[in-house]
Design a protein around this motif. Sequence first.
Motif, PDB file in Angstrom:
ATOM      1  N   MET A  60      -0.504 -20.439  44.542  1.00 33.22           N
ATOM      2  CA  MET A  60       0.158 -21.512  43.799  1.00 33.22           C
ATOM      3  C   MET A  60       0.873 -20.875  42.618  1.00 33.22           C
ATOM      4  O   MET A  60       0.232 -20.294  41.732  1.00 33.22           O
ATOM      5  N   MET A  61       2.197 -20.971  42.622  1.00 36.38           N
ATOM      6  CA  MET A  61       3.011 -20.294  41.613  1.00 36.38           C
ATOM      7  C   MET A  61       3.467 -21.309  40.569  1.00 36.38           C
ATOM      8  O   MET A  61       4.303 -22.177  40.838  1.00 36.38           O
ATOM      9  N   GLY A  62       2.885 -21.209  39.378  1.00 40.12           N
ATOM     10  CA  GLY A  62       3.231 -22.133  38.295  1.00 40.12           C
ATOM     11  C   GLY A  62       4.517 -21.699  37.610  1.00 40.12           C
ATOM     12  O   GLY A  62       4.508 -20.990  36.597  1.00 40.12           O
ATOM     13  N   ALA A  63       5.646 -22.120  38.144  1.00 45.08           N
ATOM     14  CA  ALA A  63       6.942 -21.688  37.628  1.00 45.08           C
ATOM     15  C   ALA A  63       7.278 -22.405  36.320  1.00 45.08           C
ATOM     16  O   ALA A  63       6.741 -23.470  36.026  1.00 45.08           O
ATOM     17  N   THR A  64       8.188 -21.808  35.568  1.00 45.87           N
ATOM     18  CA  THR A  64       8.568 -22.302  34.233  1.00 45.87           C
ATOM     19  C   THR A  64       7.324 -22.630  33.416  1.00 45.87           C
ATOM     20  O   THR A  64       7.209 -23.685  32.805  1.00 45.87           O
ATOM     21  N   SER A  65       6.384 -21.707  33.427  1.00 52.61           N
ATOM     22  CA  SER A  65       5.144 -21.888  32.685  1.00 52.61           C
ATOM     23  C   SER A  65       5.358 -21.568  31.215  1.00 52.61           C
ATOM     24  O   SER A  65       6.364 -20.990  30.821  1.00 52.61           O
ATOM     25  N   GLY A  66       4.383 -21.945  30.392  1.00 50.42           N
ATOM     26  CA  GLY A  66       4.428 -21.625  28.972  1.00 50.42           C
ATOM     27  C   GLY A  66       4.911 -22.781  28.120  1.00 50.42           C
ATOM     28  O   GLY A  66       5.838 -23.502  28.489  1.00 50.42           O
ATOM     29  N   ARG A  67       4.308 -22.950  26.966  1.00 48.08           N
ATOM     30  CA  ARG A  67       4.651 -24.082  26.099  1.00 48.08           C
ATOM     31  C   ARG A  67       5.973 -23.902  25.364  1.00 48.08           C
ATOM     32  O   ARG A  67       6.598 -24.875  24.964  1.00 48.08           O
ATOM     33  N   THR A  68       6.415 -22.652  25.198  1.00 51.55           N
ATOM     34  CA  THR A  68       7.681 -22.440  24.490  1.00 51.55           C
ATOM     35  C   THR A  68       8.780 -21.914  25.391  1.00 51.55           C
ATOM     36  O   THR A  68       9.903 -21.735  24.949  1.00 51.55           O
ATOM     37  N   THR A  69       8.458 -21.653  26.652  1.00 48.00           N
ATOM     38  CA  THR A  69       9.431 -21.039  27.548  1.00 48.00           C
ATOM     39  C   THR A  69      10.294 -22.081  28.258  1.00 48.00           C
ATOM     40  O   THR A  69      11.474 -21.854  28.510  1.00 48.00           O
ATOM     41  N   LEU A  70       9.725 -23.221  28.581  1.00 56.46           N
ATOM     42  CA  LEU A  70      10.520 -24.334  29.110  1.00 56.46           C
ATOM     43  C   LEU A  70      10.771 -25.287  27.946  1.00 56.46           C
ATOM     44  O   LEU A  70      10.010 -26.216  27.695  1.00 56.46           O
ATOM     45  N   ASN A  71      11.835 -25.038  27.216  1.00 58.32           N
ATOM     46  CA  ASN A  71      12.117 -25.830  26.021  1.00 58.32           C
ATOM     47  C   ASN A  71      13.207 -26.856  26.288  1.00 58.32           C
ATOM     48  O   ASN A  71      13.906 -26.804  27.285  1.00 58.32           O
ATOM     49  N   GLY A  72      13.344 -27.810  25.389  1.00 58.59           N
ATOM     50  CA  GLY A  72      14.431 -28.777  25.469  1.00 58.59           C
ATOM     51  C   GLY A  72      14.095 -30.050  26.208  1.00 58.59           C
ATOM     52  O   GLY A  72      14.895 -30.980  26.257  1.00 58.59           O
ATOM     53  N   GLU A  73      12.903 -30.134  26.815  1.00 52.26           N
ATOM     54  CA  GLU A  73      12.530 -31.326  27.571  1.00 52.26           C
ATOM     55  C   GLU A  73      11.330 -32.038  26.961  1.00 52.26           C
ATOM     56  O   GLU A  73      10.754 -32.930  27.581  1.00 52.26           O
ATOM     57  N   GLY A  74      10.947 -31.641  25.758  1.00 54.91           N
ATOM     58  CA  GLY A  74       9.802 -32.274  25.113  1.00 54.91           C
ATOM     59  C   GLY A  74       8.494 -31.709  25.608  1.00 54.91           C
ATOM     60  O   GLY A  74       8.435 -30.976  26.590  1.00 54.91           O
ATOM     61  N   LEU A  75       7.416 -32.078  24.947  1.00 50.93           N
ATOM     62  CA  LEU A  75       6.107 -31.529  25.279  1.00 50.93           C
ATOM     63  C   LEU A  75       5.631 -31.988  26.655  1.00 50.93           C
ATOM     64  O   LEU A  75       4.717 -31.404  27.234  1.00 50.93           O
ATOM     65  N   GLN A  76       6.275 -33.017  27.209  1.00 51.57           N
ATOM     66  CA  GLN A  76       5.912 -33.493  28.548  1.00 51.57           C
ATOM     67  C   GLN A  76       6.023 -32.371  29.585  1.00 51.57           C
ATOM     68  O   GLN A  76       5.277 -32.335  30.558  1.00 51.57           O
ATOM     69  N   HIS A  77       6.978 -31.448  29.379  1.00 47.99           N
ATOM     70  CA  HIS A  77       7.208 -30.384  30.351  1.00 47.99           C
ATOM     71  C   HIS A  77       6.766 -29.024  29.858  1.00 47.99           C
ATOM     72  O   HIS A  77       6.831 -28.049  30.602  1.00 47.99           O
ATOM     73  N   GLN A  78       6.346 -28.915  28.606  1.00 51.59           N
ATOM     74  CA  GLN A  78       5.998 -27.623  28.016  1.00 51.59           C
ATOM     75  C   GLN A  78       4.517 -27.330  28.261  1.00 51.59           C
ATOM     76  O   GLN A  78       3.648 -27.871  27.589  1.00 51.59           O
ATOM     77  N   ASP A  79       4.266 -26.458  29.214  1.00 51.46           N
ATOM     78  CA  ASP A  79       2.902 -26.259  29.711  1.00 51.46           C
ATOM     79  C   ASP A  79       2.182 -25.143  28.967  1.00 51.46           C
ATOM     80  O   ASP A  79       2.546 -23.981  29.092  1.00 51.46           O
ATOM     81  N   GLY A  80       1.132 -25.495  28.242  1.00 43.37           N
ATOM     82  CA  GLY A  80       0.324 -24.491  27.591  1.00 43.37           C
ATOM     83  C   GLY A  80      -1.140 -24.593  27.960  1.00 43.37           C
ATOM     84  O   GLY A  80      -1.992 -23.973  27.318  1.00 43.37           O
ATOM     85  N   HIS A  81      -1.464 -25.370  29.000  1.00 43.70           N
ATOM     86  CA  HIS A  81      -2.876 -25.606  29.319  1.00 43.70           C
ATOM     87  C   HIS A  81      -3.218 -25.527  30.802  1.00 43.70           C
ATOM     88  O   HIS A  81      -4.380 -25.678  31.166  1.00 43.70           O
ATOM     89  N   SER A  82      -2.247 -25.275  31.678  1.00 39.85           N
ATOM     90  CA  SER A  82      -2.571 -25.198  33.107  1.00 39.85           C
ATOM     91  C   SER A  82      -3.536 -24.057  33.414  1.00 39.85           C
ATOM     92  O   SER A  82      -4.404 -24.184  34.287  1.00 39.85           O
ATOM     93  N   LEU A  83      -3.389 -22.930  32.717  1.00 43.55           N
ATOM     94  CA  LEU A  83      -4.337 -21.832  32.940  1.00 43.55           C
ATOM     95  C   LEU A  83      -5.750 -22.248  32.578  1.00 43.55           C
ATOM     96  O   LEU A  83      -6.716 -21.880  33.249  1.00 43.55           O
TER      97      LEU A  83
END
Length: 323
Positions: A60-83
């Motif tokens: 399972m490849m968690g693409a566009t991971s990271g809370r600051t790496t996928l920016n511009g879409e709000g915290l709804q898409h900014q992942d810092g907890h899947s790990l």
Amino acid sequence: IFEEGISEAGALSTFIASATSYSTQGCATIPFYIFYSMFGFQRVADLIWSAADQRARGFMMGATSGRTTLNGEGLQHQDGHSLLMAHTNPAVRAYDPAFAYELATIIRSGINEMYVDERDVMYYIAVYNENHPMPPKPKGVDEGIVKGLYKLRSAPKKEGPVVRLIGSGPIMLQLLAAVEILEKYGVISEIWSATSFGELRREGLECERENRLNPSSKKKISYVEEMLGDGSNPTIAVSDNQIAVPDMIRQWVGGDYTVLGTDGFGRSDTRPALRRFFEIDAQHITIAALSALVRSKEISSDVFEKAMTELAVDLTRNDITSL
């Protein structure tokens, strides 16, 4: 190749069908389920548990991971907890590589574990969309990559205080930039890459169990303690995830252990602004290292105060959810 569209449950069902084909069809296939990292464990964690119950094997490849790496879409898409969520599932091996050679090594190890050794596990790998140079693979790092930690560079043999810096994912770039800033303040850095804090914790807990059940035997030393247990230098760990992720190994790290992460509500902004807000940019890594050296009395507080001014680090933080 299946393009499922915006149907996480349907896509994961396809993954399960492929990941269990070795038993249901007598023909093993190796699925790579690629998805927005935020929309994996957060949305379909129950199906991932179902996959574990069915003894699924796959990636399972968690693409566009990271809370600051996928920016511009709000915290709804900014992942810092899947790990963090991934490590709650005992059937999941979860990794957070920084470099291409780490990713390749992890995938090769996963194929061997699942399809050669036939172990009923799944691999979750956080991958990003940060553009950065990919260095050549150092010699002798395969074991450390798979276990979750290896030394990227020893501290140069110079005079001055030494700090140990641990990074993962795209924030490794911020850490490497901090190394150069620290040199301006006379501080030497030892650099480590943590590919999986969760796998390190799993091995550490297994060592603790063995020691608990065999108190008369020689104490078994965990891999983290073997690598980081001397306590001779302060250790700073930073990632694009919540502090709880690097904090998973705290009990085996010797000496002063400072963890930086993406706790807080955040916002939609540029990557540099988000990294400054979450205090995981090169400047804050530098300040964390200098702060630890002040506590250990290896540098004076004057050096720290000078750096705070020169690096424009603000004591205040405008977080709508802060106490």
